[in-house]
Design a protein around this motif. Structure first.
Motif: not given
Ligand code: SAM
Length: 446
Positions: A170-173, A199-201, A210-212, A401-407
């Protein structure tokens, strides 16, 4: 310069034959179903969870097959596929999943495209037929001899994966994918930084960065009968749980941790969504109660899910912002353990430290443990098959991609713990064979 051994068509084919023979032999030996293209055949490999030899042979077979495919295609056609047919595969999957074609096609029969169109409320029958025609090429649905639409093994497996596919495609992800390069160019390297460039922001459709978690909340209003973004997200997380563990959700969790040691106690599932993880676990771990903490938007979906599983006597939902101090638990309960399942990858080190600090206070006061369940990345190369590592790293990239974070790797996790409290240490780590999730037990040296 590294000289890679050049595989040949025949050498790869031989490896494929050898692995296929071994796999077939092992399945017979353990009396397990062979793979199948039938809608009623084997759907996943959860029944092989206790047989590492099957799982590793299967991974070898997948890796050799992929290598052969790339070799036969050649570099130009491989790149053309990434930017062509493989993108169309994702688009067609998204479309047919949204149209719920898998629910309309009977599992043990077939129907005409006109009847299918009428059943799912589609007016443009010709375009539906084109989407289906491409889907057939993917092995997703098939055309019967009399021109009707029927299920294949792949399409018949859609119900379990549908929610995750809907959300992930979907769009948001997906929007952040277009801004990954920009985020990498802009981001400072500091681990102290709490606000990161995600990236998503950068792709925020309102142009407000805006943050995810803000974007997902801002889309509160859903049309009557439609779900909110948070509801879809919760459903997708539950779908991911089943989908990512190849159906064996509870089995993986049970292998990974010493649940017996918490008998009679309460586990706090911090950032537990709508309780979708603990409703799977509770029936297997007797004598333990749970408090699921998450954002208030998850309260209703959580209560509904807990009620549907008839687990209201053992699982309570508590709205709580995990960046703030831990509240008193409902019914005067005290924590025996905090559970953080797939949470920290969404946050920078500074953000993750804010989530962990309130738990350290509880660990000190109640001698509680903290269990982190999530993906741990390998530091080195060749620690797992390409197939396994792709499954693992794909979610790491999504976290960025979503949060600028990661494992994180084990080394990176240790460095995060050092930022939180020097008394905090890893007591044990386990990863059930080929599970994408690792199980980490933290203790506080007091
Ligand atoms: C990646 S999901 C993981 C959900 C679940 N633990 C699982 O493994 O499927 C992250 C969760 O963190 C929650 N969350 C995000 N920000 C939060 C906050 N400030 N306070 C509490 N929960 C939060 C989200 O609502 C979501 O349920």
């Amino acid at each position: 310069m590294d000289q890679q051994e050049a595989p040949t068509l025949t050498a790869l084919s031989r490896l494929i034959t050898d692995s296929a023979n071994t796999l077939q032999h092992l399945l017979t030996q353990y009396n397990l179903q062979p793979p199948s293209v039938s809608p009623n055949g084997r759907k996943d490999w959860s029944d092989a969870a206790a047989h590492p030899d099957i799982l590793s042979t299967r991974s070898d077979l997948i890796d050799h097959t992929q290598a052969l495919l790339n070799l036969v295609r050649g570099p130009v056609e491989t790149l053309a596929a990434y930017s062509g047919s493989m993108l169309s595969e994702i688009d067609v999957l998204r479309t047919l999943n949204l149209l719920k074609v898998h629910e309309a096609v009977p599992l043990d029969g077939s129907l005409s495209i006109s009847d299918l169109a009428a059943k799912i409320g589609v007016r443009d029958e010709r375009s539906l037929a084109k989407q289906l025609r491409f889907a057939y090429l993917m092995g997703l649905f098939r055309q019967t001899d009399n021109g009707q639409v029927a299920h294949t093994a792949l399409s018949a497996a859609l119900p379990e994966s549908s929610a995750w596919i809907e959300w992930r495609t979907g769009r948001l992800a997906s929007q952040g994918a277009h801004e990954v390069a920009k985020a990498i160019l802009l981001r400072p390297q500091s681990v102290e930084q709490e606000e990161v460039v995600a990236p998503s922001a950068l792709a925020d459709p309102l142009g407000k960065n805006r943050a995810f978690w803000v974007q997902i909340e801002d889309v509160k209003e859903a049309a009557p009968g439609q779900e909110t973004e948070t509801e879809l997200y919760s459903r997708a997380m539950r779908g991911l749980l089943l989908h990512q563990n190849s159906g064996g959700a509870a089995a993986t969790y049970l292998q990974g941790l010493d649940w017996e040691s918490l008998k009679g106690g309460t586990i706090v599932d911090v950032g537990g969504g709508n309780g979708h993880v603990v409703v799977e676990l509770a029936p297997w771990v007797h004598g333990i109660s749970f408090v699921v903490q998450d954002r208030p938007q998850n309260e209703k979906p959580a209560r509904d899910l807990i009620e549907a599983h008839k687990l209201a006597d053992r699982i309570r939902f508590q709205a709580h912002d995990f960046l703030t101090p831990q509240p008193e638990l409902p019914d005067g309960k005290v924590p025996a353990a905090y559970l953080l399942v797939r949470v920290l990858q969404d946050w920078s080190d500074a953000g993750s430290a804010r989530i962990l600090k309130p738990l350290v206070r509880g660990m000190e006061k109640y001698r509680a443990k903290t269990w982190i369940i999530g993906r741990l990345l390998p530091d080195g190369f060749d620690e797992m098959s390409v197939h396994e590592e792709k499954n693992l790293r794909n979610m790491d990239l999504l976290g960025f991609n979503l949060h600028g974070g990661g494992d994180r790797s084990e080394k990176e996790l240790k460095s995060l713990l050092g930022m939180v409290d020097t008394r905090l240490r890893i007591n044990k780590i386990s990863r059930p064979h080929q599970s994408v999730l690792s199980f980490v037990e933290l203790v506080l040296d007091v």
